[in-house]
Design an enzyme around this catalytic site. Sequence first.
Site, PDB file in Angstrom:
ATOM      1  N   LYS A  45     -26.958   8.148  47.611  1.00  0.00           N
ATOM      2  CA  LYS A  45     -26.787   9.190  48.480  1.00  0.00           C
ATOM      3  C   LYS A  45     -27.463   9.355  49.550  1.00  0.00           C
ATOM      4  CE  LYS A  45     -24.889  13.129  49.293  1.00  0.00           C
ATOM      5  NZ  LYS A  45     -23.637  12.819  50.188  1.00  0.00           N
ATOM      6  N   GLY A  72     -21.669  17.916  52.700  1.00  0.00           N
ATOM      7  CA  GLY A  72     -22.670  18.549  53.437  1.00  0.00           C
ATOM      8  C   GLY A  72     -24.087  17.828  53.331  1.00  0.00           C
ATOM      9  N   ASN A  99     -29.275   4.955  52.328  1.00  0.00           N
ATOM     10  CA  ASN A  99     -28.295   5.574  53.352  1.00  0.00           C
ATOM     11  C   ASN A  99     -29.148   6.547  54.043  1.00  0.00           C
ATOM     12  OD1 ASN A  99     -26.076   7.737  54.174  1.00  0.00           O
ATOM     13  ND2 ASN A  99     -25.103   5.710  54.134  1.00  0.00           N
ATOM     14  N   CYS A 139     -23.769  12.106  61.222  1.00  0.00           N
ATOM     15  CA  CYS A 139     -24.300  13.125  61.053  1.00  0.00           C
ATOM     16  C   CYS A 139     -24.243  14.223  62.273  1.00  0.00           C
ATOM     17  CB  CYS A 139     -25.774  13.314  60.597  1.00  0.00           C
ATOM     18  SG  CYS A 139     -26.024  12.396  59.292  1.00  0.00           S
ATOM     19  N   LYS A 174     -23.758   2.360  59.752  1.00  0.00           N
ATOM     20  CA  LYS A 174     -22.270   2.627  59.409  1.00  0.00           C
ATOM     21  C   LYS A 174     -21.518   3.454  60.302  1.00  0.00           C
ATOM     22  CE  LYS A 174     -20.213   4.711  55.241  1.00  0.00           C
ATOM     23  NZ  LYS A 174     -20.486   5.248  54.213  1.00  0.00           N
ATOM     24  N   THR A 202     -15.711   8.469  56.520  1.00  0.00           N
ATOM     25  CA  THR A 202     -14.233   9.206  56.299  1.00  0.00           C
ATOM     26  C   THR A 202     -13.816   9.532  57.650  1.00  0.00           C
ATOM     27  OG1 THR A 202     -15.804  11.124  56.029  1.00  0.00           O
ATOM     28  CG2 THR A 202     -15.156   9.911  53.977  1.00  0.00           C
ATOM     29  N   GLY A 226     -10.253   7.160  50.120  1.00  0.00           N
ATOM     30  CA  GLY A 226      -9.324   6.699  49.364  1.00  0.00           C
ATOM     31  C   GLY A 226      -8.270   5.668  49.856  1.00  0.00           C
ATOM     32  N   GLY A 252     -13.106   1.402  52.666  1.00  0.00           N
ATOM     33  CA  GLY A 252     -11.995   2.239  52.982  1.00  0.00           C
ATOM     34  C   GLY A 252     -10.825   2.107  52.025  1.00  0.00           C
TER      35      GLY A 252
HETATM   36  C1  LIG Z   1     -17.863  12.775  48.013  1.00  0.00           C
HETATM   37  C2  LIG Z   1     -18.275  11.715  48.990  1.00  0.00           C
HETATM   38  C3  LIG Z   1     -19.502  11.765  49.654  1.00  0.00           C
HETATM   39  C4  LIG Z   1     -19.999  10.891  50.683  1.00  0.00           C
HETATM   40  N1  LIG Z   1     -21.241  10.719  50.981  1.00  0.00           N
HETATM   41  C5  LIG Z   1     -21.597  10.120  52.129  1.00  0.00           C
HETATM   42  C6  LIG Z   1     -22.921   9.956  52.624  1.00  0.00           C
HETATM   43  O1  LIG Z   1     -23.840  10.626  52.006  1.00  0.00           O
HETATM   44  N2  LIG Z   1     -23.322   9.117  53.424  1.00  0.00           N
HETATM   45  C7  LIG Z   1     -22.376   8.092  53.972  1.00  0.00           C
HETATM   46  O2  LIG Z   1     -22.845   7.263  54.785  1.00  0.00           O
HETATM   47  N3  LIG Z   1     -21.109   8.024  53.638  1.00  0.00           N
HETATM   48  C8  LIG Z   1     -20.621   8.970  52.548  1.00  0.00           C
HETATM   49  N4  LIG Z   1     -19.464   8.964  52.230  1.00  0.00           N
HETATM   50  C9  LIG Z   1     -18.486   8.011  52.619  1.00  0.00           C
HETATM   51  C10 LIG Z   1     -18.208   6.790  51.656  1.00  0.00           C
HETATM   52  O3  LIG Z   1     -19.514   6.319  51.580  1.00  0.00           O
HETATM   53  C11 LIG Z   1     -17.303   5.705  52.291  1.00  0.00           C
HETATM   54  O4  LIG Z   1     -17.457   5.239  53.704  1.00  0.00           O
HETATM   55  C12 LIG Z   1     -15.957   6.487  52.457  1.00  0.00           C
HETATM   56  O5  LIG Z   1     -15.400   7.305  51.337  1.00  0.00           O
HETATM   57  C13 LIG Z   1     -14.770   5.373  52.730  1.00  0.00           C
HETATM   58  O6  LIG Z   1     -14.779   4.502  51.435  1.00  0.00           O
HETATM   59  P1  LIG Z   1     -13.629   5.069  50.141  1.00  0.00           P
HETATM   60  O7  LIG Z   1     -12.307   5.100  50.611  1.00  0.00           O
HETATM   61  O8  LIG Z   1     -13.843   3.476  49.096  1.00  0.00           O
HETATM   62  O9  LIG Z   1     -14.258   6.142  49.497  1.00  0.00           O
HETATM   63  C14 LIG Z   1     -19.014  10.150  51.068  1.00  0.00           C
HETATM   64  C15 LIG Z   1     -17.668   9.845  50.452  1.00  0.00           C
HETATM   65  C16 LIG Z   1     -17.361  10.711  49.532  1.00  0.00           C
HETATM   66  C17 LIG Z   1     -16.007  10.687  48.947  1.00  0.00           C
END
Ligand SMILES: Cc1cc2nc3c(=O)[nH]c(=O)nc-3n(C[C@H](O)[C@H](O)[C@H](O)COP(=O)(O)O)c2cc1C
Length: 310
Positions: A45, A72, A99, A139, A174, A202, A226, A252
């Site tokens: 996280k 957040g 991270n 951020c 990232k 995202t 997703g 992604g």
């Molecule tokens: C609930 C949630 C929390 C996330 N928290 C972080 C984070 O703390 N740091 C980060 O770099 N990306 C964070 N992400 C982004 C994911 O690591 C990833 O880059 C993004 O969800 C795309 O991949 P996916 O479609 O397989 O989920 C978060 C995504 C989700 C859904």
Amino acid sequence: MTDISCSFAGVSLKNPIVMASGTFGFGKEYGALYDINKLGGLSGKGLTLHPKAGNDGIRVAETASGMLNSVGLENPGIAAFLREECPRWETLHLARIVNLGGNTIDEYVEGARLIDEDAAWRKREGRTAVDMIELNISCPNVKAGGVAYGIKTDIARQVVREVRAATSLPLVVKLSPNAEDIVGMAVMCQEEQAEGVSLINTFSAMKIDITKRRSVFDNMYAGLSGPAIKPIALRMVHQVCQAVTIPVMGMGGISSAEDIVEFIMAGAAVVQVGTYNFVHLRAGEQLVDDLTAWMSREGIQTLDEIRGIL
Ligand SMILES: Cc1cc2nc3c(=O)[nH]c(=O)nc-3n(C[C@H](O)[C@H](O)[C@H](O)COP(=O)(O)O)c2cc1C
């Protein structure tokens, strides 16, 4: 014999499957469900120098083929992570990625310095808990009125340069799909001596509660992830892989072995899996088995045979 091992930034991985930040905690809860040492790696996280309580209001919502989140960056802070999670991370046999987030350059740099210092101390005692840092530049930059660092290449360059100087751990940056120029951003990371890039974070998106006539989220916008984002993520990973020589972690919307193969064919060295962990709690374990089965069915012995084949 099928061999799905690979390496990233000098770190050896049993397979190319890494759990994405924010969707896997620090691996403790999922570790109670299956043996997470089967995975290639995990990105914990997002951590900040000081603990963060995260956002008020609704934090996650489902949408067609994906989800929105506005967590957040709730996290215990770097010192608590090093004290409370790292003893368990020391016992894991997979690539362990921290991270790192921050709202000012000083926060990012101090965070990287603490992680680096801890790693050096453990190394002197023959132990390791962290294999690399994934720098999350999505951020908000408080000094620039909340615009994310990851949008403009020049502002991101300052963060990457200073964090690079603060740590000797392998550094992966990232990237955000909301960047003005994601390819330019990746090239900048290579110029600033990052060992790799990971993408994508995202997409900025929204959902409206039509009864209340307001955004579902207190922060107005939220991050979309997703399967809904997979085709765009794949295109961005392909473009970045054409432009840099440092390795790329692609992500992604990955939810099957075939999705992983697409990202590898686009040029990714390894992949990350996020939202799918919420759909299928044993996603990582299943994907490792499915990828191995797919390769042996296709008569492919190593990932190098298909990587960047496009
Ligand atoms: C609930 C949630 C929390 C996330 N928290 C972080 C984070 O703390 N740091 C980060 O770099 N990306 C964070 N992400 C982004 C994911 O690591 C990833 O880059 C993004 O969800 C795309 O991949 P996916 O479609 O397989 O989920 C978060 C995504 C989700 C859904």
